[in-house]
Design an enzyme around this catalytic site. Structure first.
Site, mmCIF file in Angstrom:
data_model
loop_
_atom_site.group_PDB
_atom_site.id
_atom_site.type_symbol
_atom_site.label_atom_id
_atom_site.label_comp_id
_atom_site.label_asym_id
_atom_site.label_seq_id
_atom_site.Cartn_x
_atom_site.Cartn_y
_atom_site.Cartn_z
ATOM 1 C CG ASP A 70 -2.099 -0.842 1.165
ATOM 2 O OD1 ASP A 70 -2.166 -1.665 0.235
ATOM 3 O OD2 ASP A 70 -2.979 -0.705 2.029
ATOM 4 C CG HIS A 215 2.211 0.200 4.472
ATOM 5 N ND1 HIS A 215 1.884 -0.735 5.428
ATOM 6 C CD2 HIS A 215 1.093 0.939 4.245
ATOM 7 C CE1 HIS A 215 0.618 -0.573 5.770
ATOM 8 N NE2 HIS A 215 0.112 0.422 5.065
#
Length: 259
Positions: A70, A215
């Protein structure tokens, strides 16, 4: 999901996107299923579809798992793509528009060119459940247009910031032809730069049909990826993108997918 704190590329200093307690509660709700929204498991999507040729693995037979990242692209994404290419692992990238897609367009193209699934994490990481329908639409349309311009393919998947979604978000996603994808594994890599700890957390939660949330914007995450890949392969896992995880089924717009 983006953490409650985020480093700006310009100054390198943290800022607060939301209160730490609120973000923690939101994450807990999303991960435990207490948010009160129906979700569809990858196995259910597969079972509902007819037999078909698809992907590089048949997840009805193989022990599949999906790596997802993400809030990129970032300065760490090129190294991540190198690692994935070296190990022949596909991933799904839920990209942010502002300060990310617009800053690293060449990495968006590379993700698509190297066979990864390029999806949306909204334009500016606004909490969609706090927005009006027109504002939700704007948050989703802007990255879609940029990703399509760069890759030639319009995203069909999105991940709501902090996993927060509701019926209004579902309706807008359905209108835009997008399905929502949550996760079953989180390393909470926004809380630590300890790569060994990130790897340990992922391995402790991994299971068949899992969707791993990481991430690539955080310094400890990308160095943890080789160990995660190697350890999961030793356990017999096959890495796939989210669409491959659902195949021969397809993600349906307006639905929420989570193992």
């Amino acid at each position: 999901m983006l953490s409650p704190t985020k480093k700006t590329k310009k100054t390198g200093t943290p800022f607060r996107a939301a209160g730490t307690f609120s973000a923690a509660v939101a994450l807990a709700l999303a991960l435990t299923g207490c948010a009160g929204h129906d979700t569809t498991a990858p196995s259910s999507a597969r079972a509902a579809a007819a037999q078909a040729r698809f992907g590089t693995a048949d997840c009805r037979q193989a022990k599949c798992i999906a790596l997802t990242f993400d809030a990129g692209p970032s300065e760490n994404s090129a190294r991540l793509l190198d690692i994935l290419k070296e190990r022949q692992v596909p991933a799904t990238f839920f990209l942010l528009g502002k300060r990310h897609i617009e800053k690293y367009p060449e990495l968006v193209r590379r993700m698509a060119d190297e066979g990864h699934e390029v999806a949306s994490h909204t334009w500016d990481h606004k909490i969609l459940t706090r927005l009006k329908p027109a504002e939700i639409r704007e948050e989703l349309e802007r990255p879609n247009k940029e990703i399509e311009r760069l890759t030639g393919r319009r995203p069909t998947l999105m991940r709501p910031p902090q996993g927060r979604t509701d019926d209004t978000v579902h309706d807008v996603c359905r209108e835009l032809g997008m399905a929502e994808v949550l996760w079953s594994v989180t390393a909470k890599d926004y809380t630590t730069n300890d790569s060994a700890l990130i790897q340990k957390r992922v391995l402790a939660q991994a299971s068949r049909d899992g969707i791993i949330l990481l991430h690539d914007i955080y310094d400890g995450t990308v160095p943890a990826v080789p160990g995660i890949i190697d350890a999961l392969r030793e356990r017999g896992y096959v890495f796939v993108t989210v669409p491959q995880l659902l195949a021969p089924g397809k993600a349906e717009p307006g639905k929420v997918y989570r193992p």
